[in-house]
Write a protein that holds these residues in place. Structure first.
Motif, PDB file in Angstrom:
ATOM      1  N   LYS A   1      -3.298   6.658   1.995  1.00  0.00           N
ATOM      2  CA  LYS A   1      -3.351   5.557   2.911  1.00  0.00           C
ATOM      3  C   LYS A   1      -4.734   4.729   2.395  1.00  0.00           C
ATOM      4  O   LYS A   1      -5.845   5.054   2.466  1.00  0.00           O
TER       5      LYS A   1
ATOM      6  N   ARG B   1       0.964  -1.369  -0.024  1.00  0.00           N
ATOM      7  CA  ARG B   1       0.054  -0.101   0.012  1.00  0.00           C
ATOM      8  C   ARG B   1       1.037   1.261   0.040  1.00  0.00           C
ATOM      9  O   ARG B   1       2.231   1.160   0.476  1.00  0.00           O
TER      10      ARG B   1
ATOM     11  N   ILE C   1       2.061  -0.665  -7.102  1.00  0.00           N
ATOM     12  CA  ILE C   1       2.009   0.298  -6.260  1.00  0.00           C
ATOM     13  C   ILE C   1       2.888   1.302  -6.482  1.00  0.00           C
ATOM     14  O   ILE C   1       2.595   2.562  -6.362  1.00  0.00           O
TER      15      ILE C   1
ATOM     16  N   ALA D   1      -4.345  -1.136  -2.707  1.00  0.00           N
ATOM     17  CA  ALA D   1      -3.434  -2.008  -2.205  1.00  0.00           C
ATOM     18  C   ALA D   1      -3.586  -3.354  -3.213  1.00  0.00           C
ATOM     19  O   ALA D   1      -4.326  -3.614  -3.952  1.00  0.00           O
TER      20      ALA D   1
END
Length: 399
Positions: free
Chosen positions: A226, A220, A250, A230
């Motif tokens: 945040k 992640r 990512i 993922a």
């Protein structure tokens, strides 16, 4: 030497995935199409894709698997030409294929089959393919685009930019598409490497000792992003930093200063270390970790956590802290391996200046941009090829 003058209905610049398919689509509609590429042969990036077997589409294609300044732009083209549509074309050419993982479709034999298929489709449309010719000039006046290449001039009322982005420059990739777009007043979202290995700074040197070690993680982006994306796939430690599918995925979301967090034991439920302590108080953390992770990685993690000795001698608080760290192990990359190792380019010609239905520039009638040249970037696993097919189809039907 006097320049020859050739007249066409459309000139497509770039004989990669998008350019070939766009030219074939327009040609089969009866359009006279010139397809130009400075490389010595067409489809060079296709040939090296998917380890030489070409991951030509993904069954799970959906707009939310693409990055763009305008998240909705790709919806129209992707809905009108789907993975199933392209798969039907592949099967009509007798190309055997298989699904590897996560909806990724590959040729059983070779990526050459996809290039041959596209060239056959161009042949059906009578496309004039010219390779190995540097494009010297492109101008627009009186509703006509004039392209000078080699010893020839060609004109057409339509011009398609399909020259991709600067990823993998050793294959001849350049930023030509952006220069051309700016020439015609189109804006460009700052291009950056995507689907690319990330590099780690000197203080992470301990992890470089793990070069070649791979393990499944959930990767992640930390901080303000945040939870936005993922990816559960393998991460690979390299002599320069981090790679593997989870990291490549990512990396498209990563920006300088971001923390990449990796969940190192994605199948372990909360409290698993306390449970291990209760069941096996005389075993060590390294022993427990090495049952689920490569031994060298388990050793380095214990070293970083500063934990040694039997689990029974460790407090529940210390084990909970170790669990938390293992669930969100942070890395702060200092960069990436750049366009040389990037599978694709993020950013590109801004979609705000293009029609999502036809890929035509709103301010310059007859000018189109498709494929990787545009600010639409897919996940790893065939998504970028599907965008190439879908955007090419949209433009090819509009030419």
């Amino acid at each position: 030497m006097a320049l020859g003058m050739m007249e066409y209905d459309a000139i497509v610049l770039g004989a990669g995935a998008a350019g070939l398919f766009c030219a074939a689509t327009a040609g089969q509609r009866g359009k006279r199409v010139l397809l130009l590429d400075h490389a010595d042969r067409p489809g060079k990036k296709i040939l090296i894709s998917g380890g030489g077997r070409c991951n030509f589409t993904n069954l799970h294609t959906a707009p939310d698997r693409y990055l763009s300044k305008n998240a909705h732009f790709a919806k129209s083209a992707l809905s009108r030409y789907t993975a199933a549509d392209f798969l039907a074309l592949v099967e009509s050419h007798g190309i055997a294929w298989h699904e590897k993982t996560l909806g990724q479709l590959f040729c059983d034999d070779s990526a050459k089959q996809i290039v041959t298929m596209l060239l056959d489709e161009c042949g059906k449309g009578g496309v004039d393919l010219q390779c190995g010719e540097a494009i010297r000039d492109v101008v627009h006046s009186d509703g006509q685009f004039r392209v000078t290449y080699g010893g020839t001039e060609a004109t057409a009322p339509a011009l398609v930019i399909a020259t991709g982005g600067p990823s993998i420059p050793k294959m001849g990739a350049t930023g030509f598409a952006y220069d051309l777009a700016r020439q015609f007043g189109l804006k460009v979202v700052q291009p950056r490497p995507a689907l690319v290995p990330l590099t780690l700074p000197g203080e992470e040197a301990l992890f470089r000792d793990l070069s070649g070690v791979s393990t499944e993680v959930i990767a992640r982006i930390g901080g303000k992003e945040k939870g936005k994306a993922a990816f559960r796939e393998a991460a690979l430690f390299t002599h320069r930093g981090l790679s593997g599918p989870a990291i490549l995925q990512i990396s498209s979301y990563w920006q300088r200063g971001d923390t990449v967090t990796t969940q190192l034991l994605p199948d372990c439920a909360e409290g698993w270390l306390k449970e291990a302590k209760r069941d096996r108080p005389r075993t060590t953390l390294r022993k427990v970790l090495s049952e689920a992770l490569p031994d060298r990685l388990a050793e380095v993690l214990c070293e970083r956590l500063g934990i040694s000795g039997d689990l029974g001698n460790l407090s529940d608080k210390a084990l909970a802290a170790a669990e938390t760290k293992l669930a969100r192990w942070p890395f702060v990359p200092d960069g990436s391996e750049g366009f040389a190792k990037a599978e694709v380019t993020a950013g590109g010609i801004e979609t705000g200046g293009l029609s999502s239905k036809t890929m035509e520039a709103r301010a310059v009638p007859g000018l189109y941009a498709i494929g990787e040249a545009v600010d639409v970037t897919g996940w790893l696993g065939g998504y970028n090829f599907q965008w190439a097919w879908a955007s090419a189809r949209a433009a090819g039907l509009a030419l």
